[in-house]
Design a protein around this motif. Structure first.
Motif, PDB file in Angstrom:
ATOM      1  N   ILE A  16      31.408   3.078  -1.935  1.00 23.59           N
ATOM      2  CA  ILE A  16      30.003   3.205  -1.885  1.00 23.59           C
ATOM      3  C   ILE A  16      29.673   4.665  -2.057  1.00 23.59           C
ATOM      4  O   ILE A  16      30.241   5.357  -1.416  1.00 23.59           O
ATOM      5  CB  ILE A  16      29.340   2.585  -0.777  1.00 23.59           C
ATOM      6  N   PRO A  17      28.717   5.031  -2.942  1.00 20.94           N
ATOM      7  CA  PRO A  17      28.217   6.597  -2.984  1.00 20.94           C
ATOM      8  C   PRO A  17      28.106   7.350  -1.792  1.00 20.94           C
ATOM      9  O   PRO A  17      27.286   6.336  -1.019  1.00 20.94           O
ATOM     10  CB  PRO A  17      27.210   6.705  -4.055  1.00 20.94           C
ATOM     11  N   LYS A  18      28.406   8.420  -1.472  1.00 24.72           N
ATOM     12  CA  LYS A  18      27.983   9.088  -0.350  1.00 24.72           C
ATOM     13  C   LYS A  18      26.518   9.182   0.146  1.00 24.72           C
ATOM     14  O   LYS A  18      26.082   9.138   0.915  1.00 24.72           O
ATOM     15  CB  LYS A  18      28.465  10.413  -0.275  1.00 24.72           C
ATOM     16  N   GLN A  19      25.721   9.369  -1.466  1.00 26.26           N
ATOM     17  CA  GLN A  19      24.266   9.226  -1.126  1.00 26.26           C
ATOM     18  C   GLN A  19      23.733   7.999  -0.521  1.00 26.26           C
ATOM     19  O   GLN A  19      22.855   7.903   0.229  1.00 26.26           O
ATOM     20  CB  GLN A  19      23.627   9.553  -2.253  1.00 26.26           C
ATOM     21  N   ILE A  20      24.333   7.008  -0.832  1.00 23.67           N
ATOM     22  CA  ILE A  20      23.852   5.373  -0.365  1.00 23.67           C
ATOM     23  C   ILE A  20      24.469   5.305   1.061  1.00 23.67           C
ATOM     24  O   ILE A  20      23.544   4.738   2.091  1.00 23.67           O
ATOM     25  CB  ILE A  20      24.381   4.129  -1.332  1.00 23.67           C
ATOM     26  N   ALA A  21      25.552   5.651   1.350  1.00 22.90           N
ATOM     27  CA  ALA A  21      26.217   5.286   2.616  1.00 22.90           C
ATOM     28  C   ALA A  21      25.805   6.163   3.569  1.00 22.90           C
ATOM     29  O   ALA A  21      25.838   6.225   4.813  1.00 22.90           O
ATOM     30  CB  ALA A  21      27.711   5.438   2.315  1.00 22.90           C
ATOM     31  N   GLY A  22      25.187   7.653   3.165  1.00 24.21           N
ATOM     32  CA  GLY A  22      24.917   8.601   4.210  1.00 24.21           C
ATOM     33  C   GLY A  22      26.045   9.215   4.968  1.00 24.21           C
ATOM     34  O   GLY A  22      25.898   9.526   6.293  1.00 24.21           O
ATOM     35  N   THR A  23      26.910   9.242   4.194  1.00 26.30           N
ATOM     36  CA  THR A  23      28.396  10.078   4.843  1.00 26.30           C
ATOM     37  C   THR A  23      28.628  11.091   3.768  1.00 26.30           C
ATOM     38  O   THR A  23      27.952  11.441   2.647  1.00 26.30           O
ATOM     39  CB  THR A  23      29.499   9.132   4.895  1.00 26.30           C
ATOM     40  N   GLU A  24      29.648  12.200   4.116  1.00 27.39           N
ATOM     41  CA  GLU A  24      30.091  13.481   3.776  1.00 27.39           C
ATOM     42  C   GLU A  24      30.536  13.025   2.290  1.00 27.39           C
ATOM     43  O   GLU A  24      30.645  13.641   1.451  1.00 27.39           O
ATOM     44  CB  GLU A  24      30.682  14.216   4.506  1.00 27.39           C
ATOM     45  N   LYS A  25      31.564  11.899   2.554  1.00 27.71           N
ATOM     46  CA  LYS A  25      32.502  11.349   1.609  1.00 27.71           C
ATOM     47  C   LYS A  25      31.801  10.107   0.844  1.00 27.71           C
ATOM     48  O   LYS A  25      31.462   9.161   1.745  1.00 27.71           O
ATOM     49  CB  LYS A  25      33.675  11.423   1.690  1.00 27.71           C
ATOM     50  N   ASP A  26      32.510   9.570  -0.149  1.00 24.88           N
ATOM     51  CA  ASP A  26      32.179   8.303  -0.838  1.00 24.88           C
ATOM     52  C   ASP A  26      32.865   7.281   0.301  1.00 24.88           C
ATOM     53  O   ASP A  26      33.904   7.612   0.739  1.00 24.88           O
ATOM     54  CB  ASP A  26      32.608   7.992  -2.226  1.00 24.88           C
TER      55      ASP A  26
END
Length: 72
Positions: A16-26
């Motif tokens: 899951i891309p970090k932009q979607i997941a809301g995290t620093e990394k994928d």
């Protein structure tokens, strides 16, 4: 207003891309592990057969006929 979430899972695992997941990394998701994602993103993965809706197969089927009774 925050977008509605949906739980999905994949037999092969997901990234899951970090932009979607809301995290620093994928976000790397192991096979068959459920993950909660925004509904629009999850639906696109489901439509493209990269994932399935988690719990969809777990819903009980509607009862068809009383069991144990013999017709006739």
């Amino acid at each position: 207003m925050a977008e509605k979430k949906i739980k999905i899972a994949s037999a092969r695992g997901l990234i899951i891309p970090k932009q979607i997941a809301g995290t620093e990394k994928d976000l790397r998701v192991e096979p068959h592990k459920p993950v909660s994602v925004p509904e629009s993103y999850g639906r696109s993965l489901i439509e493209n057969r990269f994932a399935v809706a988690y719990g969809a197969a777990e819903k009980p089927a509607e009862p068809q006929a009383a069991t144990g009774e013999k017709a006739g």
